[in-house]
Design a protein around this motif. Structure first.
Motif, mmCIF file in Angstrom:
data_model
loop_
_atom_site.group_PDB
_atom_site.id
_atom_site.type_symbol
_atom_site.label_atom_id
_atom_site.label_comp_id
_atom_site.label_asym_id
_atom_site.label_seq_id
_atom_site.Cartn_x
_atom_site.Cartn_y
_atom_site.Cartn_z
ATOM 1 N N MET A 68 24.546 46.353 32.569
ATOM 2 C CA MET A 68 26.167 46.280 33.821
ATOM 3 C C MET A 68 25.658 44.960 34.674
ATOM 4 N N ALA A 69 24.531 44.725 34.998
ATOM 5 C CA ALA A 69 24.918 43.825 35.662
ATOM 6 C C ALA A 69 25.109 42.024 35.156
ATOM 7 N N LEU A 70 24.088 42.096 33.991
ATOM 8 C CA LEU A 70 24.950 41.245 33.118
ATOM 9 C C LEU A 70 26.160 40.817 32.463
ATOM 10 N N VAL A 71 26.839 41.899 32.879
ATOM 11 C CA VAL A 71 28.416 41.158 32.672
ATOM 12 C C VAL A 71 28.944 41.585 33.952
ATOM 13 N N TYR A 72 28.810 42.129 35.057
ATOM 14 C CA TYR A 72 29.557 42.262 36.491
ATOM 15 C C TYR A 72 29.038 41.070 36.891
ATOM 16 N N GLN A 73 28.049 39.908 37.025
ATOM 17 C CA GLN A 73 27.134 38.873 37.644
ATOM 18 C C GLN A 73 28.652 37.782 36.809
ATOM 19 N N PRO A 74 28.526 37.480 36.006
ATOM 20 C CA PRO A 74 29.679 36.360 35.412
ATOM 21 C C PRO A 74 31.324 35.821 35.628
ATOM 22 N N VAL A 75 31.584 37.538 36.219
ATOM 23 C CA VAL A 75 32.655 37.862 36.353
ATOM 24 C C VAL A 75 32.787 37.796 37.569
ATOM 25 N N MET A 76 31.826 37.991 38.623
ATOM 26 C CA MET A 76 32.215 37.991 40.045
ATOM 27 C C MET A 76 31.954 36.452 40.134
ATOM 28 N N GLN A 77 31.168 35.686 39.886
ATOM 29 C CA GLN A 77 30.798 33.957 39.936
ATOM 30 C C GLN A 77 32.397 33.456 39.296
ATOM 31 N N LEU A 78 33.172 34.170 38.127
ATOM 32 C CA LEU A 78 34.269 33.327 37.043
ATOM 33 C C LEU A 78 35.240 33.593 38.677
ATOM 34 N N SER A 79 35.199 35.198 39.214
ATOM 35 C CA SER A 79 36.310 35.160 40.174
ATOM 36 C C SER A 79 36.363 34.675 41.530
ATOM 37 N N GLY A 80 34.697 33.739 41.862
ATOM 38 C CA GLY A 80 34.725 33.109 43.044
ATOM 39 C C GLY A 80 35.265 31.619 42.702
ATOM 40 N N ILE A 81 34.968 31.472 41.705
ATOM 41 C CA ILE A 81 35.762 29.902 41.552
ATOM 42 C C ILE A 81 36.750 29.843 41.003
ATOM 43 N N LEU A 82 37.733 30.462 40.530
ATOM 44 C CA LEU A 82 38.866 30.620 40.553
ATOM 45 C C LEU A 82 39.747 31.183 41.428
ATOM 46 N N VAL A 83 39.472 32.114 42.988
ATOM 47 C CA VAL A 83 39.493 32.023 43.880
ATOM 48 C C VAL A 83 39.305 31.159 44.737
ATOM 49 N N SER A 84 38.053 30.122 44.752
ATOM 50 C CA SER A 84 38.027 28.591 45.502
ATOM 51 C C SER A 84 38.794 27.730 44.640
ATOM 52 N N LEU A 85 38.848 27.421 43.823
ATOM 53 C CA LEU A 85 39.894 26.789 42.848
ATOM 54 C C LEU A 85 41.687 27.370 43.687
ATOM 55 N N LEU A 86 41.187 27.945 43.774
ATOM 56 C CA LEU A 86 43.673 28.244 44.252
ATOM 57 C C LEU A 86 43.272 27.541 45.291
ATOM 58 N N GLY A 87 42.202 27.835 46.600
ATOM 59 C CA GLY A 87 42.402 27.815 47.977
ATOM 60 C C GLY A 87 42.192 26.041 48.022
ATOM 61 N N TRP A 88 41.554 25.232 47.290
ATOM 62 C CA TRP A 88 41.121 24.027 47.117
ATOM 63 C C TRP A 88 42.370 23.865 46.949
ATOM 64 N N VAL A 89 43.372 23.697 45.875
ATOM 65 C CA VAL A 89 45.064 23.346 45.717
ATOM 66 C C VAL A 89 45.300 23.876 46.553
ATOM 67 N N LEU A 90 45.393 24.599 47.450
ATOM 68 C CA LEU A 90 46.914 25.028 48.284
ATOM 69 C C LEU A 90 46.380 24.245 49.945
ATOM 70 N N SER A 91 44.733 23.997 49.775
ATOM 71 C CA SER A 91 44.448 23.084 50.726
ATOM 72 C C SER A 91 44.924 21.374 50.632
ATOM 73 N N CYS A 92 44.854 21.014 49.914
ATOM 74 C CA CYS A 92 45.464 20.082 49.051
ATOM 75 C C CYS A 92 47.107 20.003 49.319
ATOM 76 N N LEU A 93 48.438 21.180 49.136
ATOM 77 C CA LEU A 93 48.762 21.033 49.297
ATOM 78 C C LEU A 93 49.248 20.790 50.767
ATOM 79 N N THR A 94 48.391 21.797 51.710
ATOM 80 C CA THR A 94 48.959 22.038 53.529
ATOM 81 C C THR A 94 49.064 20.477 53.400
ATOM 82 N N THR A 95 47.862 19.730 53.405
ATOM 83 C CA THR A 95 47.886 18.064 53.838
ATOM 84 C C THR A 95 48.915 17.051 53.218
ATOM 85 N N TYR A 96 49.426 17.572 52.591
ATOM 86 C CA TYR A 96 50.847 16.835 51.913
ATOM 87 C C TYR A 96 52.240 17.236 52.628
ATOM 88 N N LEU A 97 51.492 17.985 52.473
ATOM 89 C CA LEU A 97 53.745 18.795 53.538
ATOM 90 C C LEU A 97 54.307 18.516 54.358
#
Length: 217
Positions: A1-30
């Motif tokens: 179970m841990a072998l499946v749970y951990q990559p999912v958490m890591q991928l979710s963290g990367i995707l959420v952070s990517l969304l935040g970074w894109v919004l941060s760049c958008l905020t800079t130039y709006l």
């Protein structure tokens, strides 16, 4: 179970952070950090960002003019430029480091300790990026509220109000902090590597075979 749970958490963290970074760049130039709606002329809406001031007209569209001098800007806008650049840079560096530290990435599969460090540094950079995105938008919002309720300004004078970019910046900071927290949570959880599992299974099979040979007449 841990072998499946951990990559999912890591991928979710990367995707959420990517969304935040894109919004941060958008905020800079709006250009909508502050909005000004003139009651005498409701057909015009003035907006102000970190780089330019714009006027939105119902018939003529949007016309913008860049700020001529960095030193002529109010202090909150000057500091906000620097902090937003730092937020975008640290967020990008966090994406690169944490991306190479993902368990699902085959590169460096035998160097688990180094991949853990990359994830840790990436998560910390996301925290820094999120905080440095929240601070400038909150500072501009605070100064806008102070100016809006300033009793020394006559009531007939138009007041600046919150722009859409402030809300985008708050969301960006929240996503970056959440993404970094998800990555660091995977490091705190108990990890079970596939190599250790295979080794344990093979050892149990050897023990079973030994017992079978010893019990045979």
């Amino acid at each position: 179970m841990a072998l499946v749970y951990q990559p999912v958490m890591q991928l979710s963290g990367i995707l959420v952070s990517l969304l935040g970074w894109v919004l941060s760049c958008l905020t800079t130039y709006l250009p909508q950090w502050k909005n000004l709606n003139l009651e005498l002329n409701e057909l015009e809406i003035w907006t102000m960002g970190l780089w330019q001031a714009c006027v939105v007209q119902e018939e003529g569209g949007m016309q913008c003019k860049d700020f001529d001098s960095f030193l002529a800007l109010p202090p909150e806008l000057r500091i906000s430029r620097i902090l937003m650049f730092f937020s975008n840079g640290s967020g990008l560096l966090g994406l690169l480091l944490s991306g190479f530290g993902l368990d699902c990435l085959k590169i460096g599969e035998r160097q688990q300790e180094q991949k853990k460090r990359l994830l840790l540094f990436g998560g910390m950079l996301f925290w820094i990026s999120g905080i440095t995105a929240i601070v400038p938008v909150s500072w501009v919002a605070h100064s806008t509220v102070q100016e809006f309720w300033d009793e020394n300004i006559p009531d007939i004078v138009p007041r600046w109000d919150f722009g859409e970019a402030l809300f985008v910046g708050w969301l960006a900071g929240f996503c970056l902090i959440l993404g970094g927290s998800l990555l660091n949570c995977t490091l705190c959880s108990t990890e079970v590597h596939p190599s250790s599992v295979h080794y344990a299974v093979g050892e149990q099979q050897d023990q079973c075979q030994r017992l079978e040979t010893e019990t045979r007449p």
